[in-house]
Design a protein around this motif. Structure first.
Motif, PDB file in Angstrom:
ATOM      1  N   GLU A 261      -7.412 -16.902  58.518  1.00 49.42           N
ATOM      2  CA  GLU A 261      -7.638 -16.705  57.088  1.00 49.42           C
ATOM      3  C   GLU A 261      -8.666 -17.702  56.562  1.00 49.42           C
ATOM      4  O   GLU A 261      -9.508 -17.353  55.729  1.00 49.42           O
ATOM      5  CB  GLU A 261      -6.306 -16.835  56.335  1.00 49.42           C
ATOM      6  CG  GLU A 261      -5.342 -15.692  56.628  1.00 49.42           C
ATOM      7  CD  GLU A 261      -3.977 -15.901  56.009  1.00 49.42           C
ATOM      8  OE1 GLU A 261      -3.299 -14.896  55.738  1.00 49.42           O
ATOM      9  OE2 GLU A 261      -3.580 -17.065  55.791  1.00 49.42           O
ATOM     10  N   TYR A 262      -8.575 -18.938  57.047  1.00 50.81           N
ATOM     11  CA  TYR A 262      -9.531 -19.963  56.633  1.00 50.81           C
ATOM     12  C   TYR A 262     -10.951 -19.561  57.025  1.00 50.81           C
ATOM     13  O   TYR A 262     -11.889 -19.661  56.218  1.00 50.81           O
ATOM     14  CB  TYR A 262      -9.144 -21.291  57.282  1.00 50.81           C
ATOM     15  CG  TYR A 262     -10.095 -22.436  56.999  1.00 50.81           C
ATOM     16  CD1 TYR A 262      -9.875 -23.292  55.932  1.00 50.81           C
ATOM     17  CD2 TYR A 262     -11.200 -22.656  57.808  1.00 50.81           C
ATOM     18  CE1 TYR A 262     -10.738 -24.345  55.671  1.00 50.81           C
ATOM     19  CE2 TYR A 262     -12.074 -23.704  57.556  1.00 50.81           C
ATOM     20  CZ  TYR A 262     -11.838 -24.547  56.492  1.00 50.81           C
ATOM     21  OH  TYR A 262     -12.705 -25.578  56.246  1.00 50.81           O
ATOM     22  N   MET A 263     -11.116 -19.114  58.263  1.00 44.00           N
ATOM     23  CA  MET A 263     -12.450 -18.712  58.719  1.00 44.00           C
ATOM     24  C   MET A 263     -12.938 -17.476  57.979  1.00 44.00           C
ATOM     25  O   MET A 263     -14.117 -17.377  57.624  1.00 44.00           O
ATOM     26  CB  MET A 263     -12.425 -18.452  60.233  1.00 44.00           C
ATOM     27  CG  MET A 263     -12.270 -19.716  61.056  1.00 44.00           C
ATOM     28  SD  MET A 263     -12.555 -19.439  62.835  1.00 44.00           S
ATOM     29  CE  MET A 263     -11.146 -18.439  63.248  1.00 44.00           C
ATOM     30  N   ALA A 264     -12.022 -16.538  57.726  1.00 47.56           N
ATOM     31  CA  ALA A 264     -12.405 -15.324  57.003  1.00 47.56           C
ATOM     32  C   ALA A 264     -12.925 -15.676  55.609  1.00 47.56           C
ATOM     33  O   ALA A 264     -13.954 -15.138  55.157  1.00 47.56           O
ATOM     34  CB  ALA A 264     -11.216 -14.375  56.902  1.00 47.56           C
ATOM     35  N   LYS A 265     -12.241 -16.580  54.933  1.00 50.33           N
ATOM     36  CA  LYS A 265     -12.693 -16.995  53.604  1.00 50.33           C
ATOM     37  C   LYS A 265     -14.065 -17.646  53.674  1.00 50.33           C
ATOM     38  O   LYS A 265     -14.931 -17.413  52.819  1.00 50.33           O
ATOM     39  CB  LYS A 265     -11.690 -17.961  52.985  1.00 50.33           C
ATOM     40  CG  LYS A 265     -12.065 -18.400  51.573  1.00 50.33           C
ATOM     41  CD  LYS A 265     -11.042 -19.357  51.000  1.00 50.33           C
ATOM     42  CE  LYS A 265     -11.400 -19.738  49.568  1.00 50.33           C
ATOM     43  NZ  LYS A 265     -12.731 -20.358  49.442  1.00 50.33           N
ATOM     44  N   GLY A 266     -14.277 -18.479  54.709  1.00 49.16           N
ATOM     45  CA  GLY A 266     -15.580 -19.117  54.860  1.00 49.16           C
ATOM     46  C   GLY A 266     -16.691 -18.099  55.051  1.00 49.16           C
ATOM     47  O   GLY A 266     -17.762 -18.207  54.449  1.00 49.16           O
ATOM     48  N   HIS A 267     -16.438 -17.091  55.891  1.00 53.81           N
ATOM     49  CA  HIS A 267     -17.440 -16.041  56.096  1.00 53.81           C
ATOM     50  C   HIS A 267     -17.685 -15.276  54.792  1.00 53.81           C
ATOM     51  O   HIS A 267     -18.827 -14.926  54.475  1.00 53.81           O
ATOM     52  CB  HIS A 267     -16.972 -15.073  57.185  1.00 53.81           C
ATOM     53  CG  HIS A 267     -17.033 -15.650  58.569  1.00 53.81           C
ATOM     54  ND1 HIS A 267     -18.196 -16.170  59.106  1.00 53.81           N
ATOM     55  CD2 HIS A 267     -16.078 -15.784  59.535  1.00 53.81           C
ATOM     56  CE1 HIS A 267     -17.958 -16.587  60.338  1.00 53.81           C
ATOM     57  NE2 HIS A 267     -16.680 -16.379  60.609  1.00 53.81           N
ATOM     58  N   PHE A 268     -16.614 -15.044  54.047  1.00 55.16           N
ATOM     59  CA  PHE A 268     -16.759 -14.319  52.778  1.00 55.16           C
ATOM     60  C   PHE A 268     -17.607 -15.129  51.803  1.00 55.16           C
ATOM     61  O   PHE A 268     -18.508 -14.584  51.143  1.00 55.16           O
ATOM     62  CB  PHE A 268     -15.375 -14.044  52.186  1.00 55.16           C
ATOM     63  CG  PHE A 268     -15.424 -13.260  50.907  1.00 55.16           C
ATOM     64  CD1 PHE A 268     -15.490 -11.877  50.925  1.00 55.16           C
ATOM     65  CD2 PHE A 268     -15.405 -13.902  49.673  1.00 55.16           C
ATOM     66  CE1 PHE A 268     -15.534 -11.139  49.743  1.00 55.16           C
ATOM     67  CE2 PHE A 268     -15.453 -13.185  48.495  1.00 55.16           C
ATOM     68  CZ  PHE A 268     -15.516 -11.797  48.528  1.00 55.16           C
ATOM     69  N   ASP A 269     -17.319 -16.431  51.707  1.00 57.75           N
ATOM     70  CA  ASP A 269     -18.068 -17.280  50.780  1.00 57.75           C
ATOM     71  C   ASP A 269     -19.549 -17.350  51.140  1.00 57.75           C
ATOM     72  O   ASP A 269     -20.397 -17.523  50.264  1.00 57.75           O
ATOM     73  CB  ASP A 269     -17.472 -18.697  50.770  1.00 57.75           C
ATOM     74  CG  ASP A 269     -16.090 -18.739  50.147  1.00 57.75           C
ATOM     75  OD1 ASP A 269     -15.727 -17.769  49.451  1.00 57.75           O
ATOM     76  OD2 ASP A 269     -15.364 -19.720  50.376  1.00 57.75           O
ATOM     77  N   ARG A 270     -19.846 -17.217  52.439  1.00 60.58           N
ATOM     78  CA  ARG A 270     -21.242 -17.247  52.884  1.00 60.58           C
ATOM     79  C   ARG A 270     -21.845 -15.844  52.986  1.00 60.58           C
ATOM     80  O   ARG A 270     -22.946 -15.677  53.503  1.00 60.58           O
ATOM     81  CB  ARG A 270     -21.333 -17.961  54.241  1.00 60.58           C
ATOM     82  CG  ARG A 270     -21.004 -19.446  54.174  1.00 60.58           C
ATOM     83  CD  ARG A 270     -21.257 -20.140  55.512  1.00 60.58           C
ATOM     84  NE  ARG A 270     -20.403 -19.637  56.568  1.00 60.58           N
ATOM     85  CZ  ARG A 270     -19.177 -20.092  56.819  1.00 60.58           C
ATOM     86  NH1 ARG A 270     -18.668 -21.063  56.062  1.00 60.58           N
ATOM     87  NH2 ARG A 270     -18.466 -19.599  57.810  1.00 60.58           N
ATOM     88  N   ASN A 271     -21.087 -14.861  52.497  1.00 63.39           N
ATOM     89  CA  ASN A 271     -21.540 -13.465  52.505  1.00 63.39           C
ATOM     90  C   ASN A 271     -21.807 -12.957  53.927  1.00 63.39           C
ATOM     91  O   ASN A 271     -22.664 -12.106  54.150  1.00 63.39           O
ATOM     92  CB  ASN A 271     -22.791 -13.290  51.639  1.00 63.39           C
ATOM     93  CG  ASN A 271     -23.008 -11.835  51.238  1.00 63.39           C
ATOM     94  OD1 ASN A 271     -22.053 -11.074  51.051  1.00 63.39           O
ATOM     95  ND2 ASN A 271     -24.250 -11.425  51.115  1.00 63.39           N
ATOM     96  N   GLU A 272     -21.038 -13.460  54.863  1.00 63.26           N
ATOM     97  CA  GLU A 272     -21.115 -12.983  56.248  1.00 63.26           C
ATOM     98  C   GLU A 272     -20.039 -11.920  56.439  1.00 63.26           C
ATOM     99  O   GLU A 272     -18.991 -12.140  57.045  1.00 63.26           O
ATOM    100  CB  GLU A 272     -20.915 -14.165  57.211  1.00 63.26           C
ATOM    101  CG  GLU A 272     -21.986 -15.237  57.058  1.00 63.26           C
ATOM    102  CD  GLU A 272     -21.632 -16.549  57.739  1.00 63.26           C
ATOM    103  OE1 GLU A 272     -22.502 -17.441  57.782  1.00 63.26           O
ATOM    104  OE2 GLU A 272     -20.487 -16.696  58.212  1.00 63.26           O
ATOM    105  N   MET A 273     -20.326 -10.749  55.886  1.00 66.96           N
ATOM    106  CA  MET A 273     -19.284  -9.750  55.703  1.00 66.96           C
ATOM    107  C   MET A 273     -18.826  -9.105  57.008  1.00 66.96           C
ATOM    108  O   MET A 273     -17.661  -8.707  57.125  1.00 66.96           O
ATOM    109  CB  MET A 273     -19.751  -8.685  54.708  1.00 66.96           C
ATOM    110  CG  MET A 273     -20.068  -9.251  53.334  1.00 66.96           C
ATOM    111  SD  MET A 273     -18.776 -10.380  52.704  1.00 66.96           S
ATOM    112  CE  MET A 273     -17.376  -9.274  52.572  1.00 66.96           C
ATOM    113  N   ASP A 274     -19.701  -8.989  57.981  1.00 68.19           N
ATOM    114  CA  ASP A 274     -19.269  -8.396  59.252  1.00 68.19           C
ATOM    115  C   ASP A 274     -18.183  -9.254  59.890  1.00 68.19           C
ATOM    116  O   ASP A 274     -17.167  -8.729  60.381  1.00 68.19           O
ATOM    117  CB  ASP A 274     -20.459  -8.248  60.205  1.00 68.19           C
ATOM    118  CG  ASP A 274     -21.409  -7.140  59.778  1.00 68.19           C
ATOM    119  OD1 ASP A 274     -20.994  -6.302  58.939  1.00 68.19           O
ATOM    120  OD2 ASP A 274     -22.550  -7.107  60.267  1.00 68.19           O
TER     121      ASP A 274
END
Length: 418
Positions: A261-274
């Motif tokens: 979940e932590y990594m998913a949020k980080g990707h979301f915040d950086r707009n790394e949607m894939d």
């Protein structure tokens, strides 16, 4: 007087004189002088028992010396005398007493504020030890003297002593605890975050390979420490690499899903949607009750398709709109099969309304087309293509009353023949 004639005395008489002088000096508190007389008498002992007794007397005088030095506050002399006492003992049969005297000498050096001598002696003691627990005790004592603010206040020396122990017993639990203590200290210093991160990671690798005894500390805990240290370094790539490794090594660990979940949020915040979408699905697959992120992915995808539908409808591109509608329903059905649910009745109702509008429009267009076909057929019929004479006979003498409306009623006859 006897001593003046020493060269003329027998060995037995010499021994008696020397022993007498030793006792007199001991009674007078001249312990070193007393010891010297006992030593002169020792080679002249008449028997093994007498020799043993004299050796004991020598030890007593050395003991008297260090006790007297200690009582008078002459701790340097106390230490020296205790070490001399230890030298007189048998290193095998009296090993414990030797060790006790040397440790007492260390305490005497400390009392004399001769801290380096105390440390040197502790290191010397440890060099003759094989038991790692006892070696640790000596190095721990030495490091404590070095680091104590009221003694040497030399943390660098303390660190070097601890590292020396680690080098001697690198696989011991004491070495593990010392290494972790050093790394924890670095972790608490923002300027040393990289050092801490690398240190934790190396200890983790050593524990996993059974190169060091971690006691009851789990390897996963140390890897978690390494991850937290890399967070401090802002090295997200390495941090995420280690989080992924943690998840692969410990899939059932309580930290596994929080890490995802932590990594998913980080990707979301950086707009790394894939990457965000992939992790959201992985979380949902591992634990269907943790569905919020994957639900968000699904709803966002459906919203995108719904927006495309609306744009096509606004342009009255019904074919494109219905394509998006079908895609929306197909995607939603796939998510539902995975276990997600949606409250999107409004979207489905909108689809139905647009379908009805399209059907009504198609019916109206079919009606207009049919009407156009009928008009075209009428235009092609004899009624519209032939002249009036072909339908109602007339000439210059024809009148309404006599020929068309009345009389022979040609119009009425025309209607009946149609």
């Amino acid at each position: 007087q006897a001593l003046e004639l020493e060269d003329h005395l027998s060995n037995e008489d010499k021994r008696d004189v020397y022993l007498m002088m030793a006792v007199l000096n001991s009674d007078a508190g001249n312990y070193l002088e007393s010891e010297n007389w006992f030593r002169k008498a020792l080679p002249l002992a008449a028997s093994a028992q007498e020799r043993e007794d004299i050796e004991t007397d020598i030890l007593v005088q050395i003991q008297n010396s260090f006790e007297n030095a200690s009582g008078s506050g002459d701790y340097m002399n106390e230490a020296a005398e205790r070490l001399r006492f230890a030298e007189e003992l048998d290193p095998v049969s009296q090993a414990d007493e030797v060790l006790g005297q040397k440790y007492a000498a260390v305490e005497a050096y400390v009392s004399a504020r001769a801290y380096q001598q105390a440390i040197d002696l502790l290191v010397e003691i440890s060099a003759n030890e094989d038991d790692e627990e006892r070696v640790y005790a000596w190095y721990h004592k030495a490091a404590g003297i070095a680091s104590d603010a009221d003694k040497m206040n030399d943390p660098e020396l303390a660190m070097s002593l601890e590292k020396a122990f680690i080098a001697k017993h690198p696989d011991s639990n004491y070495a593990f605890r010392l290494r972790m203590a050093h790394i924890n200290e670095a972790f608490n210093d923002p300027a040393r975050a990289q050092e801490a991160a690398e240190g934790y990671l190396q200890v983790f690798e050593d524990v996993r390979s059974n190169s060091i005894d971690a006691g009851e500390v789990e390897a996963s805990s140390i890897l978690n420490d390494a991850i937290l240290a890399y967070v401090k370094t802002n090295n997200t790539t390495k941090e995420y690499e280690l989080r992924r490794r943690f998840i692969e090594l410990y899939p059932n660990h309580p930290n596994t899903i929080p890490f995802l979940e932590y990594m998913a949020k980080g990707h979301f915040d950086r707009n790394e949607m894939d990457e965000y979408n992939r992790l959201a699905k992985e979380i949902f697959t591992l634990d269907p009750t943790r569905n919020s992120l994957y639900q968000h992915v699904a709803e966002k995808e459906l919203a995108r398709i719904g927006t495309q539908f609306s744009e096509a409808y606004d342009n009255r591109d019904y074919d494109a709109a219905f394509g998006y509608r079908d895609e929306y329903i197909r995607v939603q059905t796939a998510y539902q099969r995975e276990g997600l649910s949606f409250e999107n009745e409004a979207a489905l109702e909108f689809f139905a309304q647009v379908q009805q509008e399209y059907d009504d429009l198609q019916a109206y267009q079919d009606y207009l087309a049919s009407y156009d076909r009928q008009l075209a057929a009428l235009k092609r019929s004899k009624l519209m293509t032939e002249g009036p004479d072909a339908h109602i006979r007339t000439n210059v003498n024809t009148s309404w009353d006599r020929h068309l409306g009345g009389g022979d009623k040609r119009l009425e006859d025309r209607k009946s023949t149609r």
